[in-house]
Write a protein that holds these residues in place. Structure first.
Motif, PDB file in Angstrom:
ATOM      1  N   GLN A  96     -13.036  20.107  30.565  1.00  0.00           N
ATOM      2  CA  GLN A  96     -13.305  18.678  30.431  1.00  0.00           C
ATOM      3  C   GLN A  96     -14.770  18.472  30.067  1.00  0.00           C
ATOM      4  OE1 GLN A  96     -12.184  16.580  33.988  1.00  0.00           O
ATOM      5  NE2 GLN A  96     -10.023  16.471  33.417  1.00  0.00           N
ATOM      6  N   VAL A  97     -15.007  17.489  29.257  1.00  0.00           N
ATOM      7  CA  VAL A  97     -16.363  17.094  28.884  1.00  0.00           C
ATOM      8  C   VAL A  97     -16.652  15.749  29.520  1.00  0.00           C
ATOM      9  CG1 VAL A  97     -17.898  16.449  26.997  1.00  0.00           C
ATOM     10  CG2 VAL A  97     -16.391  18.415  26.751  1.00  0.00           C
ATOM     11  N   ILE A  98     -17.727  15.691  30.279  1.00  0.00           N
ATOM     12  CA  ILE A  98     -18.135  14.448  30.948  1.00  0.00           C
ATOM     13  C   ILE A  98     -19.394  13.935  30.274  1.00  0.00           C
ATOM     14  CG2 ILE A  98     -19.018  13.486  33.097  1.00  0.00           C
ATOM     15  CD1 ILE A  98     -17.147  15.224  34.612  1.00  0.00           C
ATOM     16  N   ARG A  99     -19.355  12.737  29.850  1.00  0.00           N
ATOM     17  CA  ARG A  99     -20.508  12.132  29.187  1.00  0.00           C
ATOM     18  C   ARG A  99     -20.541  10.639  29.472  1.00  0.00           C
ATOM     19  NH1 ARG A  99     -19.389  13.364  23.053  1.00  0.00           N
ATOM     20  NH2 ARG A  99     -21.582  12.728  22.962  1.00  0.00           N
ATOM     21  N   SER A 125     -12.214  17.453  19.257  1.00  0.00           N
ATOM     22  CA  SER A 125     -13.257  17.842  20.205  1.00  0.00           C
ATOM     23  C   SER A 125     -14.372  16.803  20.241  1.00  0.00           C
ATOM     24  CB  SER A 125     -13.830  19.204  19.812  1.00  0.00           C
ATOM     25  OG  SER A 125     -14.918  19.544  20.638  1.00  0.00           O
ATOM     26  N   PRO A 126     -14.922  16.519  21.426  1.00  0.00           N
ATOM     27  CA  PRO A 126     -16.081  15.616  21.500  1.00  0.00           C
ATOM     28  C   PRO A 126     -17.358  16.235  20.945  1.00  0.00           C
ATOM     29  CG  PRO A 126     -15.538  16.480  23.660  1.00  0.00           C
ATOM     30  CD  PRO A 126     -14.443  16.920  22.760  1.00  0.00           C
ATOM     31  N   LEU A 127     -17.334  17.538  20.639  1.00  0.00           N
ATOM     32  CA  LEU A 127     -18.498  18.212  20.065  1.00  0.00           C
ATOM     33  C   LEU A 127     -18.411  18.302  18.551  1.00  0.00           C
ATOM     34  CD1 LEU A 127     -18.712  21.192  22.594  1.00  0.00           C
ATOM     35  CD2 LEU A 127     -19.933  19.020  22.709  1.00  0.00           C
ATOM     36  N   TYR A 128     -17.520  17.562  17.941  1.00  0.00           N
ATOM     37  CA  TYR A 128     -17.269  17.689  16.506  1.00  0.00           C
ATOM     38  C   TYR A 128     -18.471  17.257  15.681  1.00  0.00           C
ATOM     39  CZ  TYR A 128     -14.558  17.513  12.158  1.00  0.00           C
ATOM     40  OH  TYR A 128     -14.089  17.731  10.896  1.00  0.00           O
ATOM     41  N   THR A 138     -30.321  17.024  22.804  1.00  0.00           N
ATOM     42  CA  THR A 138     -30.481  15.599  23.101  1.00  0.00           C
ATOM     43  C   THR A 138     -29.201  14.958  23.628  1.00  0.00           C
ATOM     44  OG1 THR A 138     -29.948  15.019  20.810  1.00  0.00           O
ATOM     45  CG2 THR A 138     -32.271  15.402  21.349  1.00  0.00           C
ATOM     46  N   GLN A 139     -28.098  15.701  23.641  1.00  0.00           N
ATOM     47  CA  GLN A 139     -26.826  15.144  24.091  1.00  0.00           C
ATOM     48  C   GLN A 139     -26.778  15.085  25.618  1.00  0.00           C
ATOM     49  OE1 GLN A 139     -24.131  13.959  22.262  1.00  0.00           O
ATOM     50  NE2 GLN A 139     -25.529  14.104  20.510  1.00  0.00           N
TER      51      GLN A 139
END
Length: 417
Positions: free
Chosen positions: A221-224, A268-271, A280-281
């Motif tokens: 999971q990606v949390i942002r 992907s959220p890293l696309y 910086t993310q």
């Protein structure tokens, strides 16, 4: 009082301070970024201002299991002591009401409710004997008092309940699932590199025990922090990330350490994240490993997380599994070691739009590799030539001059001439 005059001129001191400030600029320390999940798997969340505290008492067993060991041991000890003291007071009252406390020997008395219980200390000892079922034989029940028989039944029932709850709590605390998760390890860093022509996020997971984790599965999971078009701020937005696995249910066979891969594609959220944008993310990658312990059958879960500072762009994990004498050997000393590889610095979107970037990157890396090999070969040749020249010089200095011996006839002929 007058100030002392310095020996060093003031102009020199000011110039030196200015030079030091220019050479060593002051850099403000970056604020420590808060992470949702720590490296050891603990959730970094503080619950405050909980008004309904009574909800914890509705599930007493879970509350006792969640307590710290020192609190659990105190409650364990006090529960037994309080039950012994409570029933000791009841036994003393029964004996006192029946007249068993009369210690005058010249008065004929009827048979007591409990033999040899003539003080509170004796009643306390009898309470312990009844609840723990020791039975030393000095103090025993009689058929004189029905109330004492009822009290005996009540104490046995209460003692069984206390034993079941407290011993079950201790067992659950010692056999908790997160204890097994201590031997499930993750790599310290995650890496981003090219695999099968795609940018991939990879990390390594391993199990230190020989007993397996059955039906082990990995979730990412990606949390942002995100902001909706309506202006709503979501501080912890959880986004599920697919794992590149040939199995449909994402199960892995965790016998040896494995490299879990996530393909950075349109889902992907890293696309849209490039190498320069990664630092910086404001995001955090959470990894969750779940499975069933083979020996106990308890479901366990191990967690870790990677923030942007812990994601290495253009790296790949080194191989740690080798075949030795018919068995596979795993070197855990290299578990988190990585090596640099040729990786485009652009985002996955740019790489999909311009596939030539990958070809150019690979060509540049191949050229740099060839140049490095040429430099190494030239350096080796130069070193070998220097060694041969030095050896020749040393050998020339050690050459012995030839001595020519002449016969007497040759000496005469040379003298006549």
């Amino acid at each position: 009082m007058l100030a002392r005059k310095s020996i060093i001129p003031e102009e020199y001191v000011l110039a030196r301070i200015a030079a030091e400030n220019l050479r060593k600029p002051r850099i403000r320390d970056r604020l420590r970024k808060a992470r949702f999940v720590a490296k050891n798997g603990a959730c970094n969340v503080a619950h405050k201002n909980i008004r309904e505290q009574g909800r914890f008492l509705q599930d007493v067993f879970t509350t006792l299991v969640d307590l710290k060991w020192r609190h659990t041991l105190v409650i364990f000890t006090m529960s037994f002591l309080c039950s012994w003291l409570l029933f000791a007071m009841m036994w003393w009252l029964v004996a006192f009401a029946h007249g068993d406390m009369d210690i005058r020997e010249n008065i004929m008395r009827r048979e007591p409710c409990v033999a040899n219980v003539k003080s509170f200390t004796a009643a306390f000892l009898f309470s312990i004997e009844v609840q723990v079922t020791i039975g030393f034989g000095g103090r025993m029940m009689t058929e004189e008092c029905p109330l004492a028989i009822t009290l005996l039944i009540m104490q046995n029932i209460v003692g069984l309940i206390v034993n079941a709850v407290m011993l079950g709590c201790i067992f659950m605390k010692t056999a908790q699932s997160h204890r097994r998760a201590e031997t499930l390890i993750f790599s310290r860093h995650a890496v981003i590199a090219v695999r099968n022509g795609k940018l991939c996020l990879m990390f390594r997971v391993g199990d230190l025990r020989k007993s397996m984790i059955i039906s082990a599965s990995v979730r990412i999971q990606v949390i942002r922090k995100t902001v909706t078009p309506e202006g709503e701020v979501i501080p912890i937005h959880q986004i599920d990330v697919p794992v590149d696995n040939s199995m449909d249910n994402n199960n892995i066979f965790l016998v040896a350490p494995l490299i879990v891969c996530h393909v950075i594609d349109k889902r992907s959220p890293l696309y849209d994240v490039s190498a320069s944008d990664l630092s910086t993310q404001d995001l955090e990658v959470i990894v969750i490993l779940e499975g069933v312990v083979e020996t106990t059958g308890i479901t366990t879960q191990a967690r870790t997380s990677y923030i942007t500072e812990e994601i290495l762009w253009g790296h790949r994990f080194v191989s740690i599994v080798s075949e030795e004498e018919g068995i596979y050997s795993v070197d855990y000393s290299k578990f988190g070691n990585t090596t640099k590889v040729a990786t485009p610095r652009c985002s996955a979107r740019e790489l999909d739009e311009k596939p030539s970037i990958l070809i150019q990157t690979l060509q540049k890396s191949e050229l740099s590799h060839q140049n490095s090999l040429r430099k190494r070969n030239s350096m080796r040749r130069n070193n070998s030539m220097r060694r041969t020249n030095s050896m020749r010089r040393n050998n020339s200095g050690l050459i012995i001059p030839k001595v020519q011996f002449m016969t007497p006839e040759q000496n005469k002929s040379s003298g006549e001439t």
